[in-house]
Design an enzyme around this catalytic site. Structure first.
Site, PDB file in Angstrom:
ATOM      1  N   LEU A  47      70.195  22.172  11.322  1.00 19.20           N
ATOM      2  CA  LEU A  47      71.432  22.699  10.349  1.00 19.20           C
ATOM      3  C   LEU A  47      71.813  21.831   9.337  1.00 19.20           C
ATOM      4  CD1 LEU A  47      74.305  21.414  11.072  1.00 19.20           C
ATOM      5  CD2 LEU A  47      73.958  22.398  13.185  1.00 19.20           C
ATOM      6  N   HIS A  48      72.611  22.229   8.157  1.00 20.16           N
ATOM      7  CA  HIS A  48      72.796  21.653   7.037  1.00 20.16           C
ATOM      8  C   HIS A  48      73.998  22.426   6.418  1.00 20.16           C
ATOM      9  CE1 HIS A  48      69.435  24.002   6.185  1.00 20.16           C
ATOM     10  NE2 HIS A  48      70.180  24.328   4.974  1.00 20.16           N
TER      11      HIS A  48
END
Length: 172
Positions: free
Chosen positions: A128-129
């Site tokens: 995730l980011h």
């Protein structure tokens, strides 16, 4: 009108120097976030800032000039798997990104968010980011709607240098 006159007289030329970076690039590496997390050469991976648990980098496939991403070092696709320190550091990097982008691009607003899971639009589902995309009044236009084309006004490398310069002025 003669057909040989049409392209030159009726169409504007779009200058998009960043496109050459796509043409010259090898096929997209799906583990580019993990590679950037481990890299020692920040410039090669467009990493702007490193903290203990997370880092800030440019998006190689930006929605707009200045599209940045705050990324945890630890690879996970779920927010619930992040520790408190990682969450705090990620959001501190989002604030830092806004400050940088206001200084460099004069951004008037931001789209900030995550795409969790492929059906939500995540291009990288297992790391995730947080996306930080600068916006300006009137910055949407007909190009994406009519032609499916985005126009970006600055190259990745040139913009990376501008961000580093602005950051160095902030920390000195």
């Amino acid at each position: 009108m003669a057909t040989d006159e049409f392209p030159n007289k009726e169409l504007e030329t779009l200058w998009a120097p960043w496109r050459v970076e796509y043409f010259e690039k090898e096929p997209r590496d799906r583990n580019f976030l993990e590679a950037a997390a481990r890299a020692s050469n920040d410039g090669e991976h467009l990493v702007i800032t490193r903290r203990k648990n997370a880092f800030l980098m440019m998006n190689r496939y930006p929605y707009a000039v200045g599209h940045l991403m705050a990324v945890p070092y630890r690879k996970t696709g779920e927010l619930s798997e992040l520790g408190d320190n990682e969450v705090v550091e990620l959001w501190n990097l989002v604030v830092h990104a806004q400050t940088l982008l206001r200084a460099v691009t004069k951004a008037q607003g931001f789209n900030i968010g995550l795409n969790i899971g492929g059906c939500a639009g995540a291009g990288v589902t297992d790391h995730l980011h947080i996306h930080i995309v600068p916006r300006w009044s009137g910055d949407t236009n007909f190009m994406p709607i009519i032609t499916g084309t985005r126009t970006l006004s600055d190259g990745l490398r040139a913009f990376y240098d501008k961000l580093l310069e602005a950051q160095s002025r902030m920390t000195t």
